[in-house]
Enzyme design. Structure first.
Site, PDB file in Angstrom:
ATOM      1  N   HIS A 166       0.866  -1.181   0.000  1.00 42.06           N
ATOM      2  CA  HIS A 166       0.000   0.000   0.000  1.00 42.06           C
ATOM      3  C   HIS A 166       0.901   1.229   0.000  1.00 42.06           C
ATOM      4  O   HIS A 166       1.953   1.228   0.651  1.00 42.06           O
ATOM      5  CB  HIS A 166      -0.854   0.075   1.281  1.00 42.06           C
ATOM      6  N   CYS A 262      -1.948   3.038   9.076  1.00 39.69           N
ATOM      7  CA  CYS A 262      -3.011   2.121   8.622  1.00 39.69           C
ATOM      8  C   CYS A 262      -4.157   2.037   9.619  1.00 39.69           C
ATOM      9  O   CYS A 262      -5.283   1.713   9.248  1.00 39.69           O
ATOM     10  CB  CYS A 262      -2.502   0.695   8.467  1.00 39.69           C
TER      11      CYS A 262
HETATM   12  N1  ARG Z   1      -3.827  -7.058   6.550  1.00 43.66           N
HETATM   13  C1  ARG Z   1      -4.205  -5.823   5.919  1.00 43.66           C
HETATM   14  C2  ARG Z   1      -4.160  -5.990   4.408  1.00 43.66           C
HETATM   15  O1  ARG Z   1      -3.285  -6.636   3.911  1.00 43.66           O
HETATM   16  C3  ARG Z   1      -3.315  -4.712   6.346  1.00 43.66           C
HETATM   17  C4  ARG Z   1      -3.751  -3.385   5.812  1.00 43.66           C
HETATM   18  C5  ARG Z   1      -2.837  -2.273   6.156  1.00 43.66           C
HETATM   19  N2  ARG Z   1      -3.404  -1.041   5.752  1.00 43.66           N
HETATM   20  C6  ARG Z   1      -2.747  -0.029   5.152  1.00 43.66           C
HETATM   21  N3  ARG Z   1      -3.395   1.060   4.954  1.00 43.66           N
HETATM   22  N4  ARG Z   1      -1.523  -0.167   4.727  1.00 43.66           N
HETATM   23  O2  ARG Z   1      -5.006  -5.504   3.680  1.00 43.66           O
END
Ligand code: ARG
Length: 278
Positions: A166, A262
């Site tokens: 992300h 996050c």
């Molecule tokens: N386990 C989640 C996923 O893989 C973690 C999300 C983390 N969020 C972020 N905004 N980076 O989607």
């Protein structure tokens, strides 16, 4: 105006599936009491600087704690996420309901265009543009749609390292205009775009050790920067730019591939002043 953020308590947080490399080997390896303690410390820190609303935790959606992925907020409108992975799609209805109940106008992309909200879309704090990450979760096709829905300039950045899946894991625009980021997470063209748009004195590039400790996954509120961990060098660089760094351990959430940023979604997003792009 006091900034306002959305968070979600981790009552039902666990690593229950693997959709990013951080989750590998971590299924059922977490401690929920430790997660609760770390999350509460983050909440307490953020409440020193901002108002924080919480969406109810729900069973069966362990990643709901990562509210950054609820959608992309601009003023009173929100563009909801279309999650790439089926495991996270049940979160969409819960986030949608929260936004409706709290007076936001809720927008959506066509269901086949993946987009993971403020996890992949971050407004610059100096340039009138939205940085959008793609390559892992969000579709590049979302860029033009967001540009027309929100009437903003969108700058797509291609993510190339699966650990930084992300945009908010490797880039953080800071109030005042500095950009905290991990160059190696981006392809060469995107690194070049960043270097063209952001002057060297405003770029705070981190190395692999800081990036792996989720230093770029920072919550910024005024001159305060809240993050899991930062090296002495990075703390010094941020201090030299005028920021106060607050480190708060979020190891339980790193097992799921997330950290401070996050776990939050900024709800008070205003349009940046219009400055000419080079
Ligand atoms: N386990 C989640 C996923 O893989 C973690 C999300 C983390 N969020 C972020 N905004 N980076 O989607």
């Amino acid at each position: 105006m006091k900034a306002r953020f959305l968070m979600c308590a981790p009552q039902h947080f666990e690593v229950a599936y693997v959709i990013n490399p951080w989750m590998e080997g971590n299924i059922a390896r977490g401690s929920n009491p430790a997660a609760m303690q770390q999350w509460s410390a983050l909440l307490a820190l953020l409440r020193h600087h901002a108002q924080v609303d919480c969406i109810s935790a729900r069973e069966g959606v362990p990643d709901l704690v990562f509210t950054a992925n609820a959608g992309l907020v601009l003023e009173s409108r929100v563009l909801l996420s279309n999650f790439r992975h089926a495991e996270r799609r049940p979160e969409e209805a819960y986030f949608s309901q929260w936004f409706v109940e709290h007076g936001f106008e809720v927008l959506a992309l066509p269901p086949d265009v993946y987009f993971e909200g403020a996890g992949d879309a971050l407004f610059d704090r100096r340039l009138p543009l939205l940085w959008m990450g793609h390559g892992h979760r969000s579709d590049p096709a979302a860029a033009a749609m967001i540009a027309s829905l929100f009437d903003v300039e969108v700058e797509p950045l291609r993510l190339v390292n699966p650990h930084f899946y992300h945009l908010d894991t490797c880039l953080c625009p800071l109030e005042g205009g500095a950009l905290l980021y991990y160059p190696a997470a981006f392809d060469a063209v995107s690194q070049e775009r960043i270097a063209t748009l952001v002057p060297p004195e405003l770029r705070i590039a981190v190395g692999a050790a800081d990036a792996d400790a989720f230093a770029c996954n920072a919550v910024n509120c005024g001159r305060h920067v809240i993050l899991n961990q930062a090296s002495d060098n990075l703390c010094a660089a941020l201090a030299a730019h005028g920021y106060a760094v607050h480190q708060t351990r979020l190891s339980e959430f790193m097992k799921a591939g997330g950290s401070a940023k996050c776990l939050t979604l900024k709800l008070t997003e205003a349009r940046t002043p219009a400055l000419a792009l080079p």
